[in-house]
Design a protein around this motif. Structure first.
Motif, PDB file in Angstrom:
ATOM      1  N   PRO A 148      21.579   3.384   6.807  1.00 53.18           N
ATOM      2  CA  PRO A 148      21.723   4.031   8.058  1.00 53.18           C
ATOM      3  C   PRO A 148      22.156   5.435   8.215  1.00 53.18           C
ATOM      4  O   PRO A 148      21.681   6.382   8.757  1.00 53.18           O
ATOM      5  CB  PRO A 148      22.663   3.118   9.160  1.00 53.18           C
ATOM      6  CG  PRO A 148      22.679   1.821   8.361  1.00 53.18           C
ATOM      7  CD  PRO A 148      22.650   2.278   7.039  1.00 53.18           C
ATOM      8  N   LEU A 149      23.085   5.594   7.219  1.00 48.85           N
ATOM      9  CA  LEU A 149      23.703   7.010   7.177  1.00 48.85           C
ATOM     10  C   LEU A 149      22.810   8.014   6.638  1.00 48.85           C
ATOM     11  O   LEU A 149      22.284   9.041   7.017  1.00 48.85           O
ATOM     12  CB  LEU A 149      25.009   6.954   6.426  1.00 48.85           C
ATOM     13  CG  LEU A 149      25.677   8.460   6.142  1.00 48.85           C
ATOM     14  CD1 LEU A 149      25.685   9.349   7.385  1.00 48.85           C
ATOM     15  CD2 LEU A 149      26.958   8.357   5.448  1.00 48.85           C
ATOM     16  N   ILE A 150      22.015   7.704   5.342  1.00 50.27           N
ATOM     17  CA  ILE A 150      20.993   8.445   4.619  1.00 50.27           C
ATOM     18  C   ILE A 150      19.867   8.656   5.791  1.00 50.27           C
ATOM     19  O   ILE A 150      19.174   9.604   5.809  1.00 50.27           O
ATOM     20  CB  ILE A 150      20.771   7.858   3.246  1.00 50.27           C
ATOM     21  CG1 ILE A 150      19.687   8.846   2.705  1.00 50.27           C
ATOM     22  CG2 ILE A 150      19.711   6.542   3.452  1.00 50.27           C
ATOM     23  CD1 ILE A 150      20.460  10.186   2.260  1.00 50.27           C
ATOM     24  N   ASN A 151      19.355   7.704   6.442  1.00 48.60           N
ATOM     25  CA  ASN A 151      18.226   7.782   7.276  1.00 48.60           C
ATOM     26  C   ASN A 151      18.831   8.956   8.423  1.00 48.60           C
ATOM     27  O   ASN A 151      17.902   9.504   8.770  1.00 48.60           O
ATOM     28  CB  ASN A 151      17.935   6.393   8.310  1.00 48.60           C
ATOM     29  CG  ASN A 151      17.342   5.542   7.093  1.00 48.60           C
ATOM     30  OD1 ASN A 151      16.914   5.829   6.024  1.00 48.60           O
ATOM     31  ND2 ASN A 151      17.455   4.314   7.409  1.00 48.60           N
ATOM     32  N   GLU A 152      20.015   8.897   8.799  1.00 47.94           N
ATOM     33  CA  GLU A 152      20.340   9.904   9.923  1.00 47.94           C
ATOM     34  C   GLU A 152      20.317  11.141   9.192  1.00 47.94           C
ATOM     35  O   GLU A 152      19.806  12.134   9.952  1.00 47.94           O
ATOM     36  CB  GLU A 152      21.893   9.449  10.399  1.00 47.94           C
ATOM     37  CG  GLU A 152      22.325  10.455  11.518  1.00 47.94           C
ATOM     38  CD  GLU A 152      23.434   9.988  12.193  1.00 47.94           C
ATOM     39  OE1 GLU A 152      24.243  10.747  12.926  1.00 47.94           O
ATOM     40  OE2 GLU A 152      23.821   8.857  11.828  1.00 47.94           O
ATOM     41  N   LEU A 153      20.880  11.339   8.173  1.00 50.47           N
ATOM     42  CA  LEU A 153      21.197  12.614   7.366  1.00 50.47           C
ATOM     43  C   LEU A 153      19.653  13.273   7.041  1.00 50.47           C
ATOM     44  O   LEU A 153      19.401  14.319   7.557  1.00 50.47           O
ATOM     45  CB  LEU A 153      21.846  12.476   6.106  1.00 50.47           C
ATOM     46  CG  LEU A 153      23.291  12.224   6.315  1.00 50.47           C
ATOM     47  CD1 LEU A 153      23.968  11.773   5.057  1.00 50.47           C
ATOM     48  CD2 LEU A 153      23.960  13.343   6.622  1.00 50.47           C
ATOM     49  N   MET A 154      18.686  12.406   6.699  1.00 48.03           N
ATOM     50  CA  MET A 154      17.477  12.813   6.438  1.00 48.03           C
ATOM     51  C   MET A 154      16.604  13.134   7.578  1.00 48.03           C
ATOM     52  O   MET A 154      15.612  14.047   7.496  1.00 48.03           O
ATOM     53  CB  MET A 154      16.662  12.091   5.548  1.00 48.03           C
ATOM     54  CG  MET A 154      16.917  11.857   4.036  1.00 48.03           C
ATOM     55  SD  MET A 154      17.087  13.517   3.300  1.00 48.03           S
ATOM     56  CE  MET A 154      15.442  13.763   3.041  1.00 48.03           C
ATOM     57  N   SER A 155      17.007  12.730   8.796  1.00 47.12           N
ATOM     58  CA  SER A 155      16.387  13.128   9.971  1.00 47.12           C
ATOM     59  C   SER A 155      16.894  14.282  10.645  1.00 47.12           C
ATOM     60  O   SER A 155      16.332  14.806  11.805  1.00 47.12           O
ATOM     61  CB  SER A 155      16.584  12.048  11.204  1.00 47.12           C
ATOM     62  OG  SER A 155      17.673  11.759  11.561  1.00 47.12           O
ATOM     63  N   HIS A 156      18.059  15.096   9.834  1.00 50.31           N
ATOM     64  CA  HIS A 156      18.678  16.329  10.528  1.00 50.31           C
ATOM     65  C   HIS A 156      17.317  17.345  10.788  1.00 50.31           C
ATOM     66  O   HIS A 156      16.483  17.514   9.925  1.00 50.31           O
ATOM     67  CB  HIS A 156      19.646  16.982   9.420  1.00 50.31           C
ATOM     68  CG  HIS A 156      20.493  17.903  10.105  1.00 50.31           C
ATOM     69  ND1 HIS A 156      19.919  19.199  10.362  1.00 50.31           N
ATOM     70  CD2 HIS A 156      21.748  17.900  10.507  1.00 50.31           C
ATOM     71  CE1 HIS A 156      20.734  19.960  10.699  1.00 50.31           C
ATOM     72  NE2 HIS A 156      21.871  19.142  10.780  1.00 50.31           N
ATOM     73  N   TRP A 157      17.409  17.994  11.821  1.00 48.11           N
ATOM     74  CA  TRP A 157      16.508  19.061  12.046  1.00 48.11           C
ATOM     75  C   TRP A 157      16.076  20.017  10.951  1.00 48.11           C
ATOM     76  O   TRP A 157      14.908  20.413  10.894  1.00 48.11           O
ATOM     77  CB  TRP A 157      16.775  19.663  13.596  1.00 48.11           C
ATOM     78  CG  TRP A 157      17.708  20.717  13.433  1.00 48.11           C
ATOM     79  CD1 TRP A 157      19.015  20.386  13.796  1.00 48.11           C
ATOM     80  CD2 TRP A 157      17.529  22.001  12.931  1.00 48.11           C
ATOM     81  NE1 TRP A 157      19.605  21.653  13.340  1.00 48.11           N
ATOM     82  CE2 TRP A 157      18.939  22.482  13.116  1.00 48.11           C
ATOM     83  CE3 TRP A 157      16.645  22.859  12.715  1.00 48.11           C
ATOM     84  CZ2 TRP A 157      19.170  24.031  12.834  1.00 48.11           C
ATOM     85  CZ3 TRP A 157      16.922  24.160  12.255  1.00 48.11           C
ATOM     86  CH2 TRP A 157      18.337  24.731  12.340  1.00 48.11           C
ATOM     87  N   PHE A 158      17.123  20.218  10.243  1.00 48.59           N
ATOM     88  CA  PHE A 158      16.985  21.424   9.477  1.00 48.59           C
ATOM     89  C   PHE A 158      16.104  20.953   8.152  1.00 48.59           C
ATOM     90  O   PHE A 158      15.225  21.882   7.715  1.00 48.59           O
ATOM     91  CB  PHE A 158      18.299  21.985   8.833  1.00 48.59           C
ATOM     92  CG  PHE A 158      18.064  23.198   7.706  1.00 48.59           C
ATOM     93  CD1 PHE A 158      18.103  24.490   8.188  1.00 48.59           C
ATOM     94  CD2 PHE A 158      18.037  22.821   6.276  1.00 48.59           C
ATOM     95  CE1 PHE A 158      17.667  25.494   7.009  1.00 48.59           C
ATOM     96  CE2 PHE A 158      17.887  23.838   5.363  1.00 48.59           C
ATOM     97  CZ  PHE A 158      17.702  25.115   5.861  1.00 48.59           C
ATOM     98  N   ILE A 159      16.312  19.653   7.953  1.00 47.67           N
ATOM     99  CA  ILE A 159      15.258  19.119   6.722  1.00 47.67           C
ATOM    100  C   ILE A 159      13.986  19.368   6.800  1.00 47.67           C
ATOM    101  O   ILE A 159      13.138  19.608   5.873  1.00 47.67           O
ATOM    102  CB  ILE A 159      15.765  17.741   6.433  1.00 47.67           C
ATOM    103  CG1 ILE A 159      17.220  17.557   6.158  1.00 47.67           C
ATOM    104  CG2 ILE A 159      15.048  17.232   5.136  1.00 47.67           C
ATOM    105  CD1 ILE A 159      17.655  18.422   5.159  1.00 47.67           C
ATOM    106  N   GLU A 160      13.453  19.176   8.248  1.00 49.74           N
ATOM    107  CA  GLU A 160      12.061  19.384   8.296  1.00 49.74           C
ATOM    108  C   GLU A 160      11.434  20.545   9.057  1.00 49.74           C
ATOM    109  O   GLU A 160      10.305  20.865   9.096  1.00 49.74           O
ATOM    110  CB  GLU A 160      11.617  18.162   9.384  1.00 49.74           C
ATOM    111  CG  GLU A 160      11.639  16.894   8.989  1.00 49.74           C
ATOM    112  CD  GLU A 160      10.748  16.314   7.765  1.00 49.74           C
ATOM    113  OE1 GLU A 160       9.738  17.253   7.603  1.00 49.74           O
ATOM    114  OE2 GLU A 160      10.920  15.562   6.869  1.00 49.74           O
ATOM    115  N   LYS A 161      12.474  21.382   9.028  1.00 49.87           N
ATOM    116  CA  LYS A 161      12.233  23.012   9.575  1.00 49.87           C
ATOM    117  C   LYS A 161      11.258  23.679   8.718  1.00 49.87           C
ATOM    118  O   LYS A 161      11.335  23.733   7.397  1.00 49.87           O
ATOM    119  CB  LYS A 161      13.263  23.759   9.656  1.00 49.87           C
ATOM    120  CG  LYS A 161      13.182  24.751  10.399  1.00 49.87           C
ATOM    121  CD  LYS A 161      14.481  25.766  10.396  1.00 49.87           C
ATOM    122  CE  LYS A 161      14.258  27.191  11.173  1.00 49.87           C
ATOM    123  NZ  LYS A 161      13.788  28.176  10.391  1.00 49.87           N
TER     124      LYS A 161
END
Length: 680
Positions: free
Chosen positions: A528-541
């Motif tokens: 759950p934590l890695i999924n939340e981290l990888m969904s951070h807006w900056f990663i897909e910016k």
């Protein structure tokens, strides 16, 4: 035939040797002790006598230069001595410590550890441009393991036996015979009435006695070997981490036929951290050093210091460089690299400001001044360690400490950045001009102000391959260097580097970083934590993009720690480590998927010291053809990379050449970066 003279002025004797340009030995002359800290005038006489005796065998006009290595040399007097000898012989003269001369003779690659054990003891090492030294304090303050120490240690232990058992050990009888004495009082009289070189001359007696099977003398030597071995381990810890390093030894106590060397090598035989190599005559360094001086006169360079204190707050990375040329013609040679810790009081102020806490403007102003003095101190220290006056520097390039960086502009809020560390103080305290405030001009050109390292990478790392240069500091950033120099370079921040990991271990364990990734290596992934981290807006910016503590700093990390409080601490640390790796690899895969070939991923920065992080990156790239390497694999320094980059950018500025890469920062055009502060 042209020739060079090398002089090894030690605590017991001085040896001058002449060589031809291929380092073939021609003639040799010996004289008395050359340790200037013991007797200045006597040492100079010994050095001059040995040189004169060698010159007698050659035409003086063919002498090309002299290099003198002197025991007990105080760095501040190098120039004085060089000028003295130059006035006598009218040729280029280099004066250095005896161990520096010996190191440069033995380690042509400038990587290795030299252990010198004679009348005194000194250990000196260099690895990936970073140097460290132990010993050289003299017999009153140190020199444990030296010839002098062997004798004193023997006598002290013998006194214990004499007082406790009323028994005189055999080695004392041998020493008494040498001094024409009869009892322990005669030993006392000899010790207190003679200088250390006279006392140290009895070390061979102790060594021979041990070799002949004397248990008492053997016990002394085993203690000495243990002391030297522990000093060796301590020095290696001070150097950048490597699996193994070349080791050589020198000095009368560790000469090739010495029983002490036999015992020492026996202690080393199963230690794979050291590769023993035979020493070279220290005098032979004269050929190389004088030739370099002549070459430098023909191809002049500038001396500069680069300063980098990044988002990881692990100290001030300080690099001393020789730099020449500009743009793609830039040539740079690292002289030395050190990381200097902040004073505790200053570090606490920095941590408070970058944490996002509310602070007063007066606190920001005060820290700006404090950091100016910290940076000036770093410049002065590295110059002192290399016997260079800071006023001889062409410039200091200071990135400063970032306390705010907002790369996202809008109609209501402009992009802005702030790095502090007052350049006026650096300039005044060092006497060198300072180039600073590098990010602002790129922002003025509507760029994000970062990353700026790609300009230096485009200059240094073009090698005919498609490379990604990855820097893992507090934040991770990459630069793509295509094989074809006509193609555009691009780069961006990928997300956190060490920042979130460091915040987590600081919170859990009250330590500054996860040493070698050991804590993370014991953890498991929290999905759950890695999924939340990888969904951070900056990663897909979309790129170009840059980030900092405002997104991935203490506040964000602690909020996640609180949210996932029911999980094991090592699992959180591992998941944050995995996030750094995953966010990096995600962006590399994106580059490949868009049609760009990636041959090599070359990693630098503090993250290279985290084995778990490097292993995870490598595993996540296992389905690609990308070769994962570190700066050390290329013979460079991961830690020094960013500081070197700002030397290059400062050089660009002073040559009125651009330092940004618009395809990386999003700026409208190339611009000359930075502000210049003059010392007067």
């Amino acid at each position: 035939m042209n020739y060079f003279i090398g002089v090894d002025a030690g605590g017991t004797k001085t040896t001058a040797i002449s060589y031809d340009s291929n380092e073939n030995k021609l003639n040799e002359a010996k004289s008395g002790a050359g340790n200037v800290s013991v007797n200045w005038s006597s040492a100079l006489n010994s050095i001059e006598l040995s040189i004169n005796n060698v010159i007698e065998n050659h035409p003086k006009d063919n002498l090309k230069g002299i290099a003198v290595g002197i025991a007990g040399l105080i760095p501040d007097r190098k120039k004085e001595l060089a000028a003295h000898f130059k006035s006598l012989y009218d040729v280029p003269v280099i004066v250095d410590t005896d161990y520096q001369l010996a190191f440069k003779s033995t380690f042509k690659s400038d990587n290795g550890i030299l252990l010198v054990v004679g009348t005194g003891v000194v250990l000196y090492g260099r690895s990936n441009v970073q140097s460290a030294k132990i010993g050289g304090w003299g017999h009153l303050l140190g020199d444990e393991g030296s010839g002098y120490d062997i004798v004193i240690r023997t006598i002290k232990e013998a006194i214990k036996v004499y007082e406790e058992e009323n028994y005189q050990v055999d080695i004392i009888k041998d020493i008494l015979a040498e001094i024409n004495g009869s009892d322990m009082d005669d030993i006392k009289q000899f010790i207190y009435s003679n200088e250390k070189s006279k006392i140290a001359q009895f070390a061979p007696l102790v060594i021979q006695k041990a070799k002949d099977g004397d248990d008492f003398s053997t016990s002394i030597l085993l203690k000495v070997v243990s002391i030297l071995y522990n000093k060796l381990l301590l020095l290696k810890e001070k150097l950048p981490s490597t699996q193994s390093i070349d080791l050589s030894v020198m000095g009368g106590i560790l000469s090739r036929e010495s029983y002490v060397l036999e015992l020492f090598l026996d202690r080393l035989k199963n230690d794979e951290r050291f590769n023993f190599t035979d020493p070279k005559e220290p005098n032979a360094a004269a050929v190389r050093l004088i030739s370099e001086v002549t070459s430098n006169e023909e191809h002049p360079y500038k001396l500069a210091v680069g300063l980098m204190s990044g988002t990881s707050l692990d100290g001030i990375d300080t690099v001393l460089c020789k730099v020449s040329g500009v743009n793609e013609e830039t040539e740079i040679e690292v002289v030395d690299f050190q990381t200097y810790a902040y004073r505790d009081a200053v570090l606490k102020k920095v941590e408070k400001i970058v944490s996002g806490e509310h602070v007063l403007l007066s606190e920001v102003s005060e820290l700006n001044v404090d950091l100016g003095y910290e940076y000036a101190g770093a410049v002065n220290k590295i110059c002192l360690q290399n016997d260079i006056s800071p006023r001889k520097l062409e410039f200091v390039a200071s990135h400063g400490q970032t306390i705010f960086h907002e790369a996202e502009g809008s109609s209501e809020k402009r992009r802005s950045t702030l790095q502090i560390g007052e350049p006026s103080i650096i300039a005044y305290e060092t006497g060198a001009q300072v180039v600073s405030n590098f990010r602002s001009k790129d922002m003025a050109a509507h760029g994000e102000g970062a990353p700026l390292v790609p300009k230096s990478e485009s200059i240094l790392y073009r090698d005919g391959h498609n490379n990604i240069l990855l820097n893992i500091g507090g934040i991770s950033n990459l630069t793509y260097l295509p094989q074809n120099s006509e193609e555009a370079i691009f780069g961006f921040d990928t997300g956190p580097g060490n920042m979130m990991i460091n915040e987590a271990v600081r919170h859990y364990y009250s330590i500054d970083y996860d040493n070698n990734g050991e804590i993370a290596s014991r953890g498991n992934l929290i999905n759950p934590l890695i999924n939340e981290l990888m969904s951070h807006w900056f990663i897909e910016k979309a790129t170009p993009k840059s980030t900092g503590r405002d997104e991935f700093g203490r506040e964000y990390t602690l909020s996640l720690i609180e949210k996932y409080v029911d999980y094991k601490q090592e699992d959180v640390v591992y998941t944050l480590t995995y996030f750094t790796a995953k966010s990096i690899v995600k962006h590399i895969i994106d580059i490949i998927d868009k049609g760009s070939r990636v041959d090599n991923l070359i990693i630098g920065g503090g993250g290279t010291h985290n084995a778990t992080l490097l292993k995870t990156i490598t595993e996540l790239l296992s389905d690609t053809t990308v070769a994962v390497k570190t700066q050390e694999d290329l013979g460079l320094s991961s830690d020094a990379k960013e500081a070197i980059a700002f030397v290059i950018l400062g050089n660009q500025t002073l040559n009125h050449e651009p330092g940004n890469v618009p395809s990386v920062t999003g700026a409208e055009k190339e611009v000359v970066l930075g502000s210049i502060t003059y010392p007067n």
